[in-house]
Write a protein that holds these residues in place. Structure first.
Motif, PDB file in Angstrom:
ATOM      1  N   GLY A  89       0.796  -1.223   0.000  1.00 53.33           N
ATOM      2  CA  GLY A  89       0.000   0.000   0.000  1.00 53.33           C
ATOM      3  C   GLY A  89       0.827   1.269   0.000  1.00 53.33           C
ATOM      4  N   VAL A  90       2.096   1.166  -0.432  1.00 45.98           N
ATOM      5  CA  VAL A  90       2.979   2.339  -0.484  1.00 45.98           C
ATOM      6  C   VAL A  90       2.633   3.167  -1.716  1.00 45.98           C
ATOM      7  CG1 VAL A  90       5.367   3.134  -0.659  1.00 45.98           C
ATOM      8  CG2 VAL A  90       4.811   1.125   0.721  1.00 45.98           C
ATOM      9  N   SER A  91       2.315   4.427  -1.509  1.00 46.78           N
ATOM     10  CA  SER A  91       1.965   5.313  -2.614  1.00 46.78           C
ATOM     11  C   SER A  91       3.118   5.408  -3.610  1.00 46.78           C
ATOM     12  CB  SER A  91       1.648   6.704  -2.080  1.00 46.78           C
ATOM     13  OG  SER A  91       1.591   7.650  -3.139  1.00 46.78           O
ATOM     14  N   PRO A  92       2.811   5.482  -4.907  1.00 47.65           N
ATOM     15  CA  PRO A  92       3.866   5.669  -5.910  1.00 47.65           C
ATOM     16  C   PRO A  92       4.730   6.897  -5.657  1.00 47.65           C
ATOM     17  CG  PRO A  92       1.835   5.031  -6.977  1.00 47.65           C
ATOM     18  CD  PRO A  92       1.493   5.269  -5.538  1.00 47.65           C
ATOM     19  N   TRP A  93       4.171   7.896  -4.958  1.00 49.80           N
ATOM     20  CA  TRP A  93       4.972   9.083  -4.637  1.00 49.80           C
ATOM     21  C   TRP A  93       6.161   8.714  -3.744  1.00 49.80           C
ATOM     22  CZ3 TRP A  93       4.216  13.372  -7.297  1.00 49.80           C
ATOM     23  CH2 TRP A  93       2.965  13.585  -7.887  1.00 49.80           C
ATOM     24  N   LEU A  94       6.015   7.650  -2.957  1.00 46.39           N
ATOM     25  CA  LEU A  94       7.120   7.127  -2.160  1.00 46.39           C
ATOM     26  C   LEU A  94       7.778   5.937  -2.846  1.00 46.39           C
ATOM     27  CD1 LEU A  94       5.508   7.199   1.409  1.00 46.39           C
ATOM     28  CD2 LEU A  94       7.111   8.852   0.418  1.00 46.39           C
ATOM     29  N   GLY A  95       6.974   5.145  -3.564  1.00 45.32           N
ATOM     30  CA  GLY A  95       7.490   3.961  -4.236  1.00 45.32           C
ATOM     31  C   GLY A  95       8.465   4.289  -5.353  1.00 45.32           C
ATOM     32  N   ILE A  96       8.208   5.373  -6.071  1.00 42.70           N
ATOM     33  CA  ILE A  96       9.095   5.742  -7.179  1.00 42.70           C
ATOM     34  C   ILE A  96      10.492   6.101  -6.682  1.00 42.70           C
ATOM     35  CG2 ILE A  96       9.504   7.471  -8.982  1.00 42.70           C
ATOM     36  CD1 ILE A  96       6.500   7.425  -9.554  1.00 42.70           C
ATOM     37  N   PRO A  97      10.637   6.935  -5.624  1.00 40.70           N
ATOM     38  CA  PRO A  97      11.996   7.176  -5.108  1.00 40.70           C
ATOM     39  C   PRO A  97      12.686   5.901  -4.619  1.00 40.70           C
ATOM     40  CG  PRO A  97      10.487   8.850  -4.290  1.00 40.70           C
ATOM     41  CD  PRO A  97       9.653   7.824  -4.976  1.00 40.70           C
ATOM     42  N   VAL A  98      11.918   4.979  -4.018  1.00 38.76           N
ATOM     43  CA  VAL A  98      12.503   3.705  -3.580  1.00 38.76           C
ATOM     44  C   VAL A  98      12.994   2.915  -4.792  1.00 38.76           C
ATOM     45  CG1 VAL A  98      12.024   1.477  -2.490  1.00 38.76           C
ATOM     46  CG2 VAL A  98      11.129   3.576  -1.467  1.00 38.76           C
ATOM     47  N   ALA A  99      12.169   2.869  -5.843  1.00 39.68           N
ATOM     48  CA  ALA A  99      12.545   2.153  -7.060  1.00 39.68           C
ATOM     49  C   ALA A  99      13.783   2.778  -7.710  1.00 39.68           C
ATOM     50  CB  ALA A  99      11.379   2.151  -8.043  1.00 39.68           C
ATOM     51  N   MET A 100      13.829   4.102  -7.727  1.00 41.41           N
ATOM     52  CA  MET A 100      14.990   4.793  -8.299  1.00 41.41           C
ATOM     53  C   MET A 100      16.247   4.506  -7.487  1.00 41.41           C
ATOM     54  SD  MET A 100      13.173   8.443  -9.273  1.00 41.41           S
ATOM     55  CE  MET A 100      14.705   9.210  -9.841  1.00 41.41           C
ATOM     56  N   THR A 101      16.097   4.448  -6.165  1.00 45.71           N
ATOM     57  CA  THR A 101      17.234   4.111  -5.308  1.00 45.71           C
ATOM     58  C   THR A 101      17.724   2.692  -5.584  1.00 45.71           C
ATOM     59  OG1 THR A 101      16.396   5.579  -3.571  1.00 45.71           O
ATOM     60  CG2 THR A 101      18.030   3.927  -2.922  1.00 45.71           C
ATOM     61  N   GLY A 102      16.763   1.761  -5.779  1.00 43.84           N
ATOM     62  CA  GLY A 102      17.125   0.389  -6.110  1.00 43.84           C
ATOM     63  C   GLY A 102      17.879   0.301  -7.428  1.00 43.84           C
ATOM     64  N   ALA A 103      17.422   1.064  -8.424  1.00 45.40           N
ATOM     65  CA  ALA A 103      18.104   1.076  -9.724  1.00 45.40           C
ATOM     66  C   ALA A 103      19.505   1.666  -9.596  1.00 45.40           C
ATOM     67  CB  ALA A 103      17.279   1.868 -10.741  1.00 45.40           C
ATOM     68  N   ALA A 104      19.640   2.703  -8.766  1.00 49.38           N
ATOM     69  CA  ALA A 104      20.950   3.322  -8.565  1.00 49.38           C
ATOM     70  C   ALA A 104      21.921   2.343  -7.891  1.00 49.38           C
ATOM     71  CB  ALA A 104      20.802   4.586  -7.722  1.00 49.38           C
ATOM     72  N   LEU A 105      21.432   1.612  -6.888  1.00 50.44           N
ATOM     73  CA  LEU A 105      22.280   0.615  -6.220  1.00 50.44           C
ATOM     74  C   LEU A 105      22.703  -0.480  -7.194  1.00 50.44           C
ATOM     75  CD1 LEU A 105      20.423   0.236  -2.793  1.00 50.44           C
ATOM     76  CD2 LEU A 105      22.651   1.299  -3.201  1.00 50.44           C
ATOM     77  N   LEU A 106      21.762  -0.901  -8.041  1.00 47.75           N
ATOM     78  CA  LEU A 106      22.077  -1.918  -9.044  1.00 47.75           C
ATOM     79  C   LEU A 106      23.137  -1.400 -10.014  1.00 47.75           C
ATOM     80  CD1 LEU A 106      21.197  -4.765  -9.922  1.00 47.75           C
ATOM     81  CD2 LEU A 106      19.520  -3.688 -11.440  1.00 47.75           C
ATOM     82  N   ALA A 107      23.019  -0.132 -10.380  1.00 45.66           N
ATOM     83  CA  ALA A 107      23.993   0.474 -11.286  1.00 45.66           C
ATOM     84  C   ALA A 107      25.380   0.513 -10.659  1.00 45.66           C
ATOM     85  CB  ALA A 107      23.551   1.888 -11.665  1.00 45.66           C
ATOM     86  N   VAL A 108      25.436   0.851  -9.374  1.00 55.07           N
ATOM     87  CA  VAL A 108      26.723   0.906  -8.681  1.00 55.07           C
ATOM     88  C   VAL A 108      27.342  -0.483  -8.575  1.00 55.07           C
ATOM     89  CG1 VAL A 108      27.848   1.358  -6.467  1.00 55.07           C
ATOM     90  CG2 VAL A 108      26.174   2.978  -7.368  1.00 55.07           C
ATOM     91  N   ILE A 109      26.518  -1.476  -8.224  1.00 55.74           N
ATOM     92  CA  ILE A 109      27.008  -2.846  -8.068  1.00 55.74           C
ATOM     93  C   ILE A 109      27.604  -3.375  -9.370  1.00 55.74           C
ATOM     94  CG2 ILE A 109      26.281  -5.239  -7.682  1.00 55.74           C
ATOM     95  CD1 ILE A 109      24.235  -4.121  -5.668  1.00 55.74           C
ATOM     96  N   VAL A 110      26.974  -3.033 -10.481  1.00 55.10           N
ATOM     97  CA  VAL A 110      27.441  -3.531 -11.777  1.00 55.10           C
ATOM     98  C   VAL A 110      28.535  -2.645 -12.361  1.00 55.10           C
ATOM     99  CG1 VAL A 110      26.755  -3.971 -14.168  1.00 55.10           C
ATOM    100  CG2 VAL A 110      25.247  -4.661 -12.298  1.00 55.10           C
TER     101      VAL A 110
END
Length: 321
Positions: A76-97
Motif C-alpha cells: 500500500g505504499v503510494s507511488p509518490w514514495l514507491g518511485i523514489p525507492v525504485a529509483m534508489t534500487g536502480a541506482a544501487l544496481l547500477a553501482v554494483i554492476v
C-alpha cells in the motif's frame, strides 16, 4: 530577442496548450507514450554519447516499473514514495554492476556484455518470481475508482500529457546541464583515451560512475511513470534486452549528440509500433525488433549522426556558405 531564443518558449507554450485545444484520446495517448519514451531514450543517450554503450537499461526500467507497482499492491505504499525507492534500487544496481567495471577498466565490448547480462538477470528474476510479478503474463497495479492523486492514477489524458511533458522537459534540462558542464569535457577525454584523461587529473572512475547513476535514475523513473500510465507491465515491455536495444536504436537514429535526437527516435519507434499493430495485428509481434536492427545498421553506415544530427550539420554547412 532573436527567433532562436524565442523559438523554445513558443514551442513550449504551444505544447502546453495543445491538449486543451485538441482532445482526441488516441492521439493524446500516442503523444504521452512518445514523451515518456523520449525521456527514457534521453537517459540512455546520457551514457551513449560518451562511448559508454549499455545494454542494461532495460533492467533499470524494469526495476523502476515493478518495484513501484509491487510496493503499491502488496504494501500500500503510494507511488509518490514507491518511485523514489525504485529509483534508489536502480541506482544501487547500477553501482554494483558499473563500479567494478570502471574500477578494473572493463570497457568496450566487455562492458557491453556485462550490461547485457544485467538486463537478462532482471528479466529472469521478474519471470521467475511469477507469484509476485505475474511472470510473463504481466502485472497490473491495483486500480482506484476514478482519478486518485495519492495513487498517481488519472483517468484524464490531459493530466497525463502534462505530466509526461514535464518529465520530457526535465530530461532535456538534464541533458543540457551535462552538455554545458565540465563533466562533459572530462567524459569526452575519457572516451578518447582513459590513460591520458587520468594523467590530466580526471577521476575516471567517478566521472563514469556519476553519468551512469544519472542515466539509471532517469531510466527507472521512466519505467515507473510508464507503469502508472499504462496500468499494465510485462517483462517484454519494460525490461530485458529488447527494451535496451530499442533505446540504442532510438537514440542513434534520432541523433545521439543532439538533445532532441532521442525525441525524434521516440517518434519513429512509437509510430512504427503503432503502424505494425494496426496493419498486421498479432501477426507482427516481434517485427519491430527486426526492423530496429535493420534500420540501426543502415543508419550507422549512412547517417552516423542520426536524422536530426545530420539535418543540423547540413544546416550549419549551408549557413557557412
Amino acid at each position: 530577442m532573436t527567433f532562436t531564443r524565442l523559438g523554445p518558449w513558443i514551442a513550449g507554450v504551444a505544447l502546453i496548450a495543445l491538449p486543451f485545444v485538441y482532445r482526441d484520446p488516441y492521439h493524446l495517448h500516442i503523444l504521452i507514450l512518445i514523451l515518456i519514451w523520449s525521456f527514457a531514450y534521453t537517459s540512455w543517450s546520457m551514457m551513449g554519447r560518451f562511448g559508454l554503450v549499455s545494454l542494461g537499461h532495460g533492467g533499470f526500467m524494469g526495476v523502476g516499473a515493478y518495484v513501484t507497482a509491487l510496493l503499491w499492491n502488496h504494501l500500500g505504499v503510494s507511488p509518490w514514495l514507491g518511485i523514489p525507492v525504485a529509483m534508489t534500487g536502480a541506482a544501487l544496481l547500477a553501482v554494483i554492476v558499473a563500479y567494478p567495471c570502471f574500477r578494473f577498466r572493463i570497457t568496450g565490448h566487455y562492458f557491453v556484455l556485462v550490461t547485457l547480462a544485467l538486463s537478462g538477470i532482471v528479466l529472469q528474476v521478474i519471470t521467475a518470481t511469477r507469484d509476485f510479478t505475474g511472470g510473463s503474463l504481466g502485472y497490473t497495479p491495483d486500480r482506484t475508482k476514478g482519478s486518485h492523486l495519492l495513487a498517481l492514477q488519472f483517468d484524464d489524458k490531459v493530466t497525463w500529457y502534462l505530466i509526461a511533458l514535464g518529465i520530457w522537459a526535465l530530461g532535456l534540462v538534464i541533458w543540457r546541464w551535462v552538455d554545458g558542464s565540465m563533466d562533459r569535457y572530462a567524459l569526452e577525454a575519457i572516451s578518447e583515451d582513459e590513460d591520458a584523461a587520468a594523467a590530466a587529473g580526471v577521476n575516471v572512475t567517478w566521472e563514469k560512475l556519476k553519468i551512469t547513476l544519472i542515466s539509471a535514475l532517469m531510466t527507472s523513473l521512466a519505467g515507473a511513470l510508464y507503469c502508472q500510465y499504462q496500468m499494465f507491465i510485462s517483462p517484454d515491455t519494460v525490461s530485458g534486452i529488447s527494451v535496451s536495444l530499442q533505446m540504442v536504436f532510438a537514440a542513434i537514429v534520432g541523433g545521439l549528440y543532439v538533445s532532441l535526437g532521442p525525441t525524434v527516435g521516440a517518434v519513429i519507434t512509437i509510430m512504427l509500433a503503432e503502424i505494425l499493430r494496426i496493419g498486421f495485428g498479432t501477426k507482427a509481434v516481434g517485427w519491430d525488433n527486426l526492423v530496429y536492427g535493420v534500420l540501426l545498421v543502415v543508419f550507422i553506415i549512412f547517417l552516423p549522426k542520426g536524422i536530426l544530427g545530420s539535418i543540423l550539420a547540413r544546416w550549419k554547412t549551408l549557413r557557412q556558405h
